[in-house]
Scaffold this motif. Structure first.
Motif, PDB file in Angstrom:
ATOM      1  N   VAL A 174       0.848  -1.197  -0.079  1.00 24.75           N
ATOM      2  CA  VAL A 174      -0.017   0.081  -0.051  1.00 24.75           C
ATOM      3  C   VAL A 174       0.858   1.423   0.086  1.00 24.75           C
ATOM      4  O   VAL A 174       0.398   2.383  -0.868  1.00 24.75           O
ATOM      5  N   SER A 175       2.005   1.302   0.866  1.00 24.41           N
ATOM      6  CA  SER A 175       2.830   2.472   0.565  1.00 24.41           C
ATOM      7  C   SER A 175       3.399   2.699  -0.526  1.00 24.41           C
ATOM      8  O   SER A 175       3.675   3.901  -1.004  1.00 24.41           O
ATOM      9  N   SER A 176       3.460   1.753  -1.669  1.00 17.62           N
ATOM     10  CA  SER A 176       4.158   2.099  -2.864  1.00 17.62           C
ATOM     11  C   SER A 176       2.861   2.610  -3.848  1.00 17.62           C
ATOM     12  O   SER A 176       3.354   2.791  -5.128  1.00 17.62           O
ATOM     13  N   LEU A 177       1.691   2.597  -3.440  1.00 16.92           N
ATOM     14  CA  LEU A 177       0.718   2.872  -4.482  1.00 16.92           C
ATOM     15  C   LEU A 177       0.747   4.472  -4.763  1.00 16.92           C
ATOM     16  O   LEU A 177       0.688   5.323  -3.913  1.00 16.92           O
ATOM     17  N   PRO A 178       0.275   4.659  -5.949  1.00 19.86           N
ATOM     18  CA  PRO A 178       0.112   6.204  -5.930  1.00 19.86           C
ATOM     19  C   PRO A 178      -1.271   6.676  -5.439  1.00 19.86           C
ATOM     20  O   PRO A 178      -2.092   5.727  -5.030  1.00 19.86           O
ATOM     21  N   GLU A 179      -1.392   8.031  -5.823  1.00 18.04           N
ATOM     22  CA  GLU A 179      -2.656   8.503  -5.226  1.00 18.04           C
ATOM     23  C   GLU A 179      -3.863   7.939  -5.852  1.00 18.04           C
ATOM     24  O   GLU A 179      -3.994   7.836  -7.239  1.00 18.04           O
ATOM     25  N   CYS A 180      -5.050   7.777  -5.074  1.00 11.15           N
ATOM     26  CA  CYS A 180      -6.222   7.276  -5.660  1.00 11.15           C
ATOM     27  C   CYS A 180      -7.245   8.212  -5.093  1.00 11.15           C
ATOM     28  O   CYS A 180      -7.399   8.670  -3.996  1.00 11.15           O
ATOM     29  N   GLU A 181      -8.465   8.327  -5.740  1.00  6.61           N
ATOM     30  CA  GLU A 181      -9.582   8.938  -5.389  1.00  6.61           C
ATOM     31  C   GLU A 181     -10.556   8.407  -4.668  1.00  6.61           C
ATOM     32  O   GLU A 181     -11.043   8.802  -3.467  1.00  6.61           O
ATOM     33  N   ARG A 182     -10.568   7.081  -4.747  1.00  3.97           N
ATOM     34  CA  ARG A 182     -11.501   6.085  -3.973  1.00  3.97           C
ATOM     35  C   ARG A 182     -10.640   4.937  -3.064  1.00  3.97           C
ATOM     36  O   ARG A 182      -9.774   4.671  -3.658  1.00  3.97           O
ATOM     37  N   THR A 183     -11.302   4.467  -2.165  1.00  6.04           N
ATOM     38  CA  THR A 183     -10.455   3.470  -1.630  1.00  6.04           C
ATOM     39  C   THR A 183     -10.681   2.252  -2.214  1.00  6.04           C
ATOM     40  O   THR A 183      -9.534   1.498  -2.138  1.00  6.04           O
ATOM     41  N   GLU A 184     -11.508   2.096  -2.984  1.00  3.99           N
ATOM     42  CA  GLU A 184     -11.879   0.705  -3.937  1.00  3.99           C
ATOM     43  C   GLU A 184     -10.858   0.933  -4.968  1.00  3.99           C
ATOM     44  O   GLU A 184     -10.361  -0.211  -4.985  1.00  3.99           O
ATOM     45  N   ASP A 185     -10.710   2.049  -5.348  1.00  2.00           N
ATOM     46  CA  ASP A 185      -9.539   1.949  -6.590  1.00  2.00           C
ATOM     47  C   ASP A 185      -8.196   1.451  -5.972  1.00  2.00           C
ATOM     48  O   ASP A 185      -7.432   0.558  -6.573  1.00  2.00           O
ATOM     49  N   MET A 186      -7.835   2.023  -4.760  1.00  3.21           N
ATOM     50  CA  MET A 186      -6.469   1.610  -4.261  1.00  3.21           C
ATOM     51  C   MET A 186      -6.484   0.341  -3.855  1.00  3.21           C
ATOM     52  O   MET A 186      -5.434  -0.327  -3.937  1.00  3.21           O
ATOM     53  N   LEU A 187      -7.595  -0.481  -3.273  1.00  2.00           N
ATOM     54  CA  LEU A 187      -7.519  -1.714  -3.041  1.00  2.00           C
ATOM     55  C   LEU A 187      -7.430  -2.544  -4.085  1.00  2.00           C
ATOM     56  O   LEU A 187      -6.805  -3.548  -4.097  1.00  2.00           O
ATOM     57  N   ARG A 188      -7.854  -2.289  -5.342  1.00  2.00           N
ATOM     58  CA  ARG A 188      -7.770  -3.035  -6.432  1.00  2.00           C
ATOM     59  C   ARG A 188      -6.421  -2.782  -6.986  1.00  2.00           C
ATOM     60  O   ARG A 188      -5.772  -3.814  -7.416  1.00  2.00           O
TER      61      ARG A 188
END
Length: 198
Positions: A174-188
């Protein structure tokens, strides 16, 4: 007392190393991560912390200043001594610990021998405000990912843990992920990154 010791690695044990510098062998208690960077017969530079408690003196060695700084923060937590702090840093990097604190991720400490959730929660509570505010890892394209709220990252980590992933690994992804608008997008995105590593 000592800022660092630089010399030849004479011995590497389970939890310590001996570095010979100017004819003196210094025994330093180290995390597994630090010991993994050392090779007998090679030169090494370890940052040090001298600890004196109940008439027992010990010298601790660290591969980086960040690891030493996190060790010093950990031993400020109530009922966390040097032995537990070294165990934490053997299982997690200093960045992992900082990110776990910032995202309230007690599950990240599950891999630390002898540390339960209550102790992990105490570490998180007492280190709030003492760790750096920026996120530890960079996004895959090399840009910092600190713009995403810790709350969103915490939710994604909790979702991954509920799916059976260990807390520390979930935190790293999770720390390596870029910015997302929604939690669901980041989880995906997180699940996609995990799938790549399988």
């Amino acid at each position: 007392m000592y800022a660092y010791i630089k010399g030849n690695v004479d011995y590497i044990g389970i939890d310590r190393a001996v570095i010979e510098a100017v004819g003196v062998g210094y025994e330093l208690i180290c995390s597994k991560r630090t010991l993994d960077t050392l090779r007998v017969g090679s030169e090494a530079k370890l940052y040090t912390h001298f600890h004196l408690a109940q008439d027992v003196a010990a010298l601790y060695g660290f591969a980086s200043e960040d690891e030493r700084a996190m060790f010093r923060k950990l031993i400020t937590v109530s009922r966390i001594g040097p032995k537990v702090a070294i165990s934490v840093l053997s299982a997690m990097s200093a960045e992992d610990v900082a990110f776990a604190v910032l995202t309230d991720n007690a599950a990240a400490f599950d891999g630390v021998p002898g540390m339960g959730r209550k102790t992990a929660a105490r570490v998180i509570l007492e280190l709030k405000g003492k760790v750096d505010g920026g996120m530890p890892a960079a996004a895959a394209d090399g840009t910092a990912s600190a713009s995403v709220s810790p709350e969103m990252r915490s939710e994604v980590i909790a979702a991954l843990v509920s799916l059976g992933y260990d807390g520390a690994s979930a935190g790293r992804v999770v720390s390596s992920l870029p910015e997302c608008e929604r939690t669901e997008d980041m989880l995906r995105l997180a699940l996609r990154e995990i799938a790549k590593k399988l």
